[in-house]
Design an enzyme around this catalytic site. Structure first.
Site, short mmCIF file in Angstrom:
data_model
loop_
_atom_site.label_atom_id
_atom_site.label_comp_id
_atom_site.label_asym_id
_atom_site.label_seq_id
_atom_site.Cartn_x
_atom_site.Cartn_y
_atom_site.Cartn_z
N GLU A 105 0.83 -1.22 0.00
CA GLU A 105 0.00 0.00 0.00
C GLU A 105 0.87 1.26 0.00
OE1 GLU A 105 -2.99 -0.22 -0.84
OE2 GLU A 105 -3.30 -2.35 -0.43
N HIS A 127 1.92 1.98 -3.43
CA HIS A 127 0.90 2.71 -4.19
C HIS A 127 0.99 4.21 -3.92
CE1 HIS A 127 -1.14 -0.51 -6.14
NE2 HIS A 127 -1.68 -1.05 -5.06
N CYS A 139 2.22 -4.71 -10.31
CA CYS A 139 3.33 -5.21 -11.11
C CYS A 139 2.97 -6.59 -11.67
CB CYS A 139 4.56 -5.30 -10.20
SG CYS A 139 6.03 -5.92 -11.03
#
Ligand SMILES: [Zn+2]
Ligand SMILES: [Zn+2]
Length: 183
Positions: free
Chosen positions: A134, A137, A144
């Site tokens: 996270e 991100h 990926c």
């Protein structure tokens, strides 16, 4: 990157400590600390029909908190409640991509949830993997295609267990550039 770990509701302290120690080992030039204040899980995030919590609403609560604090480049909210987002039965976490805030849920990371016996090492490793994913991100990293990369999408806990707690070379480079651009 300065990361603040934000407890939301009741969370096992050993998990927070594992995150604090583990995250700087994965991201370059990163420090991590547990924020003393604890948020409550917003009542409005509870969905009675699903008996689950809306992760986007909890994430937003963490974002509002982070915007007031401004001590950290990134705030990682940690909640131990069953979370969902519309279109998915459940989520392990959610993040602004890119953005300042991420959220992970511990609920489905516990071995006991799958009727396995309690295993703190496995539980904290899963937690660390979700947190790295996270936070990746928030640095602008997308999912990926490499199945072992931590930025690979997890459909289930089996995917999470299969992934390594590492960014592949390409994702690592992208994360390192994003971190070096933080001020
Ligand atoms: Zn993801
Ligand atoms: Zn990758």
């Amino acid at each position: 990157m300065k990361v603040g770990i934000l407890q939301i509701g009741q969370v096992a302290p050993e998990v927070l400590v594992a995150l604090e120690e583990g995250l700087p080992k994965t991201f370059p030039d990163t420090t991590c600390s547990i924020i003393k204040e604890v948020l409550t899980i917003p009542q409005s995030s509870f969905d009675k029909k699903r008996n689950q919590y809306n992760s986007s609403l909890i994430l937003n609560e963490a974002r509002v908190y982070a915007a007031k604090k401004q001590d950290f480049h990134r705030v990682l909210g940690v909640v131990d409640a069953d979370t969902f987002t519309f279109g998915l039965n459940y989520v392990f976490g959610e993040a602004y991509t890119p953005g300042g805030t991420a959220l992970i849920s511990l609920w489905r990371l516990k071995p006991e949830f799958y009727k396995d016996k309690a295993d703190l090492a496995l539980y904290t490793l899963r937690t660390l993997k979700e947190a790295v994913h996270e936070l990746g991100h928030t640095l602008g990293l997308q999912h990926c295609p490499r199945s072992l990369c931590i930025m690979h999408f997890s459909n289930s806990i089996f995917d999470t267990d299969k992934k390594q707690n590492l960014l592949c070379d390409e994702c690592y480079l992208q994360a390192a550039i994003a971190i070096s651009n933080l001020r």
